[in-house]
Design a protein around this motif. Structure first.
Motif, PDB file in Angstrom:
ATOM      1  N   GLU A 162     -11.521  -2.271  -1.632  1.00  0.00           N
ATOM      2  CA  GLU A 162     -10.697  -3.466  -1.760  1.00  0.00           C
ATOM      3  C   GLU A 162      -9.327  -3.240  -1.124  1.00  0.00           C
ATOM      4  N   ALA A 163      -8.789  -2.035  -1.250  1.00  0.00           N
ATOM      5  CA  ALA A 163      -7.492  -1.714  -0.649  1.00  0.00           C
ATOM      6  C   ALA A 163      -7.560  -1.806   0.875  1.00  0.00           C
ATOM      7  N   LEU A 164      -8.634  -1.280   1.454  1.00  0.00           N
ATOM      8  CA  LEU A 164      -8.811  -1.371   2.906  1.00  0.00           C
ATOM      9  C   LEU A 164      -8.905  -2.828   3.341  1.00  0.00           C
ATOM     10  N   GLU A 189      -9.722  13.135  -1.695  1.00  0.00           N
ATOM     11  CA  GLU A 189      -8.798  12.771  -2.774  1.00  0.00           C
ATOM     12  C   GLU A 189      -7.413  12.437  -2.243  1.00  0.00           C
ATOM     13  N   ASN A 190      -6.908  13.248  -1.313  1.00  0.00           N
ATOM     14  CA  ASN A 190      -5.567  12.995  -0.797  1.00  0.00           C
ATOM     15  C   ASN A 190      -5.522  11.746   0.088  1.00  0.00           C
ATOM     16  N   ASP A 191      -6.624  11.469   0.796  1.00  0.00           N
ATOM     17  CA  ASP A 191      -6.710  10.242   1.589  1.00  0.00           C
ATOM     18  C   ASP A 191      -6.593   9.020   0.688  1.00  0.00           C
ATOM     19  N   ILE A 192      -7.219   9.086  -0.473  1.00  0.00           N
ATOM     20  CA  ILE A 192      -7.179   7.963  -1.415  1.00  0.00           C
ATOM     21  C   ILE A 192      -5.756   7.758  -1.920  1.00  0.00           C
ATOM     22  N   ARG A 193      -5.036   8.841  -2.145  1.00  0.00           N
ATOM     23  CA  ARG A 193      -3.644   8.715  -2.589  1.00  0.00           C
ATOM     24  C   ARG A 193      -2.780   8.052  -1.520  1.00  0.00           C
ATOM     25  N   ILE A 194      -2.993   8.452  -0.275  1.00  0.00           N
ATOM     26  CA  ILE A 194      -2.244   7.844   0.834  1.00  0.00           C
ATOM     27  C   ILE A 194      -2.627   6.372   0.976  1.00  0.00           C
ATOM     28  N   LEU A 195      -3.922   6.066   0.855  1.00  0.00           N
ATOM     29  CA  LEU A 195      -4.389   4.687   0.930  1.00  0.00           C
ATOM     30  C   LEU A 195      -3.751   3.838  -0.166  1.00  0.00           C
ATOM     31  N   HIS A 196      -3.688   4.369  -1.371  1.00  0.00           N
ATOM     32  CA  HIS A 196      -3.087   3.630  -2.481  1.00  0.00           C
ATOM     33  C   HIS A 196      -1.609   3.359  -2.217  1.00  0.00           C
ATOM     34  N   LYS A 249      -0.066  -0.792  -1.489  1.00  0.00           N
ATOM     35  CA  LYS A 249       1.005  -1.492  -2.204  1.00  0.00           C
ATOM     36  C   LYS A 249       1.993  -2.137  -1.252  1.00  0.00           C
ATOM     37  N   LYS A 250       2.133  -1.579  -0.044  1.00  0.00           N
ATOM     38  CA  LYS A 250       3.060  -2.158   0.936  1.00  0.00           C
ATOM     39  C   LYS A 250       2.527  -3.443   1.554  1.00  0.00           C
TER      40      LYS A 250
END
Length: 294
Positions: free
Chosen positions: A246-248, A280-287, A291-292
């Motif tokens: 959904e974020a993508l 995991e780190n990709d998901i953090r960057i995506l999140h 938000k932006k």
């Protein structure tokens, strides 16, 4: 007899040679001008109104409003040419059988070649999609960078690109988030402008968004008893209910082929790893990015 100085002779010869030199693009420029004229005539044409008994024309009355302007671009899409030279790219974009073009081409040495008026519709985006926009040729400026796709971009090239982007952003009030790559809009088909492209540098200048890299920190991660590897990690936590797909989609990616959308996201924002899987780190960057775009 009048004497001619050596400098004057050199200048005269130079002017003569320049005047006699053939313009390699004269023929295609003439053809371009003819096609622009034809398109202009279409715009200026007054539509026919429906006559009695006419079942094909739906216009009953023509009244020309004075409240209008030319449509303007709202996106900039950046490509790499995947060819071997500026000259090869220009040839490709001037052959009618290729059915492909771009508004600008930027060479390795920083030369900017404009091939189409900004207000005209270039054929560079193909079957691209970004958000709900499925006709990006009609809403965007296409910029091609002379690069084969497997090499870094030159400093001169990026500096020229930044000057061009500054002018386009100011002229058309293009939103910061709307500076994107070909891979972003066509994730299942394209990879340009490749993981070598300095998206972070562009974002720092106001062309495209980037994640909060001040939240990135190098930490030692254990790999085996007594051994560690240093990794750069996004410190921001991600809520349990966060949905990467959904974020993508919110950012703009076409997620009908999720693996390709993830790969395109990583070509743009991760770059050190361009697989179709989110770590995991990709998901953090995506999140953080998601938000932006809200």
């Amino acid at each position: 007899m009048r004497r001619i100085s050596f400098p004057s002779l050199v200048l005269t010869l130079a002017v003569f040679i320049y005047a006699c030199s053939p313009n390699p693009y004269r023929a295609i420029n003439k053809q371009h001008k003819k096609q622009v004229k034809a398109q202009t005539q279409k715009i200026a044409e007054i539509p026919e109104v429906r006559q009695e008994g006419d079942t094909t024309n739906v216009t009953d009355l023509w009244v020309g409003t004075t409240n209008f302007s030319i449509r303007k671009p709202n996106f900039v899409i950046i490509h790499h040419t995947a060819q071997d030279s500026l000259e090869q790219t220009i040839k490709t974009f001037t052959l009618s059988r290729t059915q492909v073009s771009s508004h600008y081409v930027v060479s390795k040495d920083g030369e900017i070649v404009q091939m189409l008026n900004d207000y005209l519709r270039s054929w560079h985006a193909g079957r691209g999609k970004w958000g709900h926009d499925t006709d990006l040729n009609s809403s965007s400026i296409g910029i091609e960078l002379d690069n084969n796709g497997s090499e870094p971009f030159t400093e001169a090239q990026i500096e020229s690109l930044l000057r061009l982007l500054k002018r386009l952003k100011e002229d058309y009030n293009i939103p910061t988030a709307n500076f994107i790559g070909h891979a972003d809009i066509a994730p299942a088909r394209k990879v340009d402008p490749s993981a070598y492209f300095p998206w972070k540098k562009l974002a720092e200048e106001g062309y495209g968004l980037w994640y909060d890299d001040y939240l990135m920190m190098e930490i030692d991660v254990p790999t085996a008893p007594g051994t560690y590897t240093t990794e750069t990690v996004m410190l921001e936590t991600v809520p349990d209910h966060f949905d990467p797909k959904e974020a993508l989609r919110i950012i703009g990616y076409d997620t009908s082929d999720l693996g390709s959308a993830i790969r395109a996201f990583k070509i743009h924002f991760i770059q050190t790893d361009t697989s179709g899987e989110l770590k995991e780190n990709d998901i953090r960057i995506l999140h953080n990015l998601y938000k932006k775009y809200l």
